[in-house]
Motif scaffolding. Structure first.
Motif: not given
Lengths: 128, 213
Positions: B1-10, B21-31, B12-19
């Motif tokens: 899943m992670t590699t696939e997501a990385a391939t299609i550009g979802l 929403g798996h990390r939960g809500p964003e910080s207030k500085s984004i929201v 940032h290089g090397g991070s576990e994030d799938t883009g």
């Protein structure tokens, strides 16, 4: 994941980069481009050199270009993966803006041309 | 899943994030700025309706003054440059605010406010002149639409100036706390957006309106 990495993943609209030089340079480039486009707009509107009927269209194109400059250099809307949400919201906004404007102008121009009764009979005239 | 997501550009290089929403809500500085960005976009939709009605009514002059007779390009050029510089200086204020530099932040914000006030002053002068010549909003449908569109933008600038003064006081009194910086960021988004709307106004209303018929 550290807080710092966390911040890299999504950026808020208007949030600048991290290096003071590159940040300032981005604003200066944006200002220069916006000033040039503004100058060209005023020149195009004043000169007699260009083909008259095309000038209005040219001005709209210049305005759209300048709005793009503002979005990229001042509001930092980019095509990067961290900006997806901002771009999607913008795209939806642009869609609605164009629907409202082009739809209204198109429909009202046709109504004006096709459905206006004898001008002498109405006070709601669109004088051309 | 992670590699696939990385391939299609979802990710940032090397991070576990799938883009996704798996990390939960964003910080207030984004929201918070994102929510404000949505407001600004809806404000642009409001202006698109005003632009549309202006474009529809621009020739409905009822025998009164027309765009070519009323508008002065020289004044508009000064207004445009003032607002553009104001937007630029506001960006510089954001750069210094992020680094916690009180003196420069306040200085740039003062410059932002002065340039905004110059813009507003010229606009009010123009309105007063027009009303004095009998070309007020009640004269024709064209002038009603004109005063609604340009006046609404001017009202936004006036509110922006009030907000700017409030932000300067808050930064002065409370310092560069997280929530103050967030408010300042929202202000800068608002201020840049007003400049974007002005680009539409000076092109559609003033420049196209004063092309030789």
């Amino acid at each position: 994941m550290t807080e710092n990495e966390d911040n890299l993943l999504d950026v808020a609209p208007g949030a600048p980069h991290n290096n003071i030089l590159s940040e300032s340079v981005a604003y200066i480039i944006g200002l220069a481009l916006a000033l040039i486009l503004t100058g060209v707009s005023f020149w195009v509107a004043s000169t007699g050199v260009l083909w008259g009927p095309g000038i209005a269209t040219g001005l709209v194109v210049l305005a759209i270009a300048q709005i793009g400059i503002h979005l990229v250099f001042f509001l930092h809307i980019t095509s990067g993966p961290d900006n997806t949400n901002n771009v999607l919201a913008l795209a939806f906004g642009v869609l609605i803006v164009f629907l409202v404007m082009i739809g209204t102008i198109w429909i009202m121009a046709h109504m004006n041309a096709n459905m206006m009764p004898d001008p002498a009979l109405t006070n709601l005239q669109m004088q051309h | 899943m992670t590699t696939e997501a990385a391939t299609i550009g979802l990710t940032h290089g090397g991070s576990e994030d799938t883009g996704l929403g798996h990390r939960g809500p964003e910080s207030k500085s984004i929201v918070v700025p994102y929510g404000f960005w949505l407001f600004v976009l809806s404000d642009m939709v409001l202006f698109s309706a005003l632009f549309a009605s202006y474009a529809t009514l621009v020739h409905a002059t009822d025998g009164g003054p027309t765009t070519n007779e009323l508008f002065d390009r020289g004044l508009v050029a000064v207004e445009t440059v003032a607002l553009l510089l104001s937007s630029f200086v506001c960006g510089l204020a954001m750069i210094t605010a992020k680094r916690g530099n009180m003196v420069w932040t306040q200085a740039w914000l003062v410059a932002t406010g002065i340039l905004g006030a110059v813009f507003l002053g010229i606009e009010l002068y123009e309105f007063a002149t027009m009303v004095g010549e009998g070309a007020g909003p009640q004269r024709s449908a064209f002038l009603s639409a004109f005063f609604t569109l340009v006046g609404c933008h001017g009202l936004h600038v006036a509110c922006g100036l009030l907000w700017l003064g409030t932000m300067m006081a808050q930064i002065w009194a409370k310092g560069f706390q997280q929530h103050i910086i967030r408010r300042l960021l929202c202000f800068s988004i608002f201020w840049h957006a007003l400049d974007i709307i002005w680009v539409g106004i000076f092109t559609i209303v003033y420049l196209i309106g004063t092309l030789p018929a």
